[in-house]
Design an enzyme around this catalytic site. Structure first.
Site, short mmCIF file in Angstrom:
data_model
loop_
_atom_site.label_atom_id
_atom_site.label_comp_id
_atom_site.label_asym_id
_atom_site.label_seq_id
_atom_site.Cartn_x
_atom_site.Cartn_y
_atom_site.Cartn_z
N THR A 128 0.79 -1.23 0.00
CA THR A 128 0.00 0.00 0.00
C THR A 128 0.83 1.28 0.00
OG1 THR A 128 -1.43 1.33 1.44
CG2 THR A 128 -0.19 -0.40 2.51
N LYS A 156 1.67 -3.39 7.48
CA LYS A 156 1.87 -3.62 6.04
C LYS A 156 3.35 -3.54 5.67
CE LYS A 156 -2.20 -4.32 3.97
NZ LYS A 156 -2.50 -5.35 2.96
#
Ligand code: NAP
Ligand code: GDD
Length: 363
Positions: A128, A156
């Protein structure tokens, strides 16, 4: 033989579009779903019963279920899309976010390796733009340093690095797509774009008075989810496993998104005031339709995301501006105007039926 793909997060926005895309490419598509007390899977309901579409119970927090599904399906490609994907929620459930968005990625990679598929199975990891967080350069590309700025982004970041580690340590074909925000008619209703398009539709049809938002000045590079799933597939068809930024290269503020969405719903908004006092006023009626609420501010907010998709354009031949920002907002508003009309019509029918039953007109 059809190629076999396994999608985690198949019930999500991207999972549903990717399933459609891969079925059109003649794949055998398997998806992992979680058990829920309400077993209605809205985004993939139209695919259930398709002869090449199969669902399996599993959870990214449960290694045994992953081993079992991956070992029996023996996929050629895995798309790891499952995540606690809401940034603001990650401040409320940081441990769960870390378990699913960080350790969950490791569980998938290890399951592939332990099932003896390390050499044959290609893995896509849903990374992301939140990794750039408190951005160190604008626009952001594959060489921009990361500065994650939420529990979601920190989790992430682990996912990104463990994928890179398995690629280098074991020679596995695993890659990250560093995707910037992508939206659609299927976007979750608490992400800012969908919250705005639904509210604009409800306000236009007299079902809501006002929309409360957080930081209106936040900047995003918004693309269309249906276009972005193609890129996930292209990344796995590449000769070498590499990571790519996927973005449109165009940036807008939450305020601009709001103005355009209300415009497509038939209202022209003018913003006045600053910070918490800022308001969006309907030019025609003078009514305040948008207000700022502290409830939607985050302890740390990412405010300047803008991607440079040159590498994906050049090496994958992907077109980053297939659907323009204006087209995306129009699509979402049109969809939500219809959705709200349908809800109104259903309510009217229910009210009429109740009245007829009460009066004994029908039994
Ligand atoms: P989404 O609509 O929130 O979908 C998330 C999916 O993950 C859902 O299918 C959800 O299942 C599943 N999931 C959550 N926790 C799970 C668990 N413990 N075990 C198994 N499945 C679980 O997200 P999205 O927008 O499609 O995004 C897909 C992925 O891309 C996510 O990893 C997200 O972080 C990442 N990403 C998204 C964007 C974006 O702008 N959309 C940008 C960059 C990266 P339920 O339906 O059961 O909840
Ligand atoms: N959700 C939300 N609700 N966001 C608001 C609101 C509001 O009422 N008001 C302003 N915002 C601002 C947020 O502070 C943020 O800066 C921006 O709008 C976008 O918020 P979201 O739509 O919630 O998305 P996100 O950018 O935090 O996260 C999404 O994109 C990431 C990629 O950059 C998610 O899909 C993540 O999973 C994804 O990784």
């Amino acid at each position: 033989m059809n190629r076999i793909a396994l999608i985690t997060g198949v019930t999500g926005q991207d999972g549903s579009y990717l399933s459609e895309f891969l079925l059109e490419k003649d794949y055998e598509v398997h998806g992992i779903i979680r058990r829920s007390s309400v077993d209605y899977r809205e985004r993939i309901a139209h695919l259930e019963g398709h002869p090449r579409f199969h669902l399996h119970y599993g959870d990214l927090g449960d290694s045994m279920s992953l081993m079992s599904v991956i070992g029996s399906v023996r996929p050629d490609e895995i798309y790891n899309l499952a995540a606690q994907s809401h940034v603001q929620v990650s401040f409320d459930v940081p441990e769960n976010t870390a378990d699913i968005d960080a350790t969950g990625v490791l569980r998938v990679l290890e399951a592939v390796r332990l099932c003896g598929l390390g050499e044959s199975c290609r893995i896509y990891q849903a990374s992301t733009s939140e990794l750039y967080g408190k951005v160190e350069e604008v626009p952001q590309n594959e060489n921009t340093p990361f500065h994650p700025y939420s529990p979601y982004a920190v989790a992430k970041q682990y996912g990104f690095w463990i994928v890179k580690e398995y690629r280098e340590a074991y020679g596995m074909f695993c890659c990250s797509g560093i995707l910037f925000n992508h939206e659609s008619e299927r976007r979750g209703e608490t992400f800012v774009t969908r919250k705005i398009t639904l509210a604009a539709a409800r306000i236009a049809q007299g079902r809501q008075d006002r929309l409360y938002l957080g930081n209106l000045s936040s900047l995003r590079d918004w693309g269309y989810a249906r276009d972005y799933v193609e890129c996930m597939w292209l990344i796995l068809q590449n000769k070498k496993p590499e990571d790519y930024v996927i973005a449109t290269g165009v940036q807008h503020s939450v305020r601009e998104f709001c103005q355009l969405a209300f415009h497509y719903a038939g209202m022209e908004l003018e913003f006045t005031g600053e910070g918490m006092e800022e308001k969006g006023i309907d030019k025609k009626s003078g009514k305040v339709l948008v207000e700022v609420s502290p409830d939607f501010y985050r302890p740390t907010d990412v405010v300047n995301l803008w991607g440079d998709p040159s590498k994906a354009r050049k090496e994958l031949g992907w077109n980053p501006v297939k659907t323009s920002f204006e087209e995306l907002v129009r699509l979402m508003v049109e969809h939500d105007m219809k959705k709200v009309s349908m809800e109104r019509a259903k309510e009217q029918i229910r009210t009429n039926l109740e009245e007829y039953l009460e009066k004994g007109i029908i039994k």
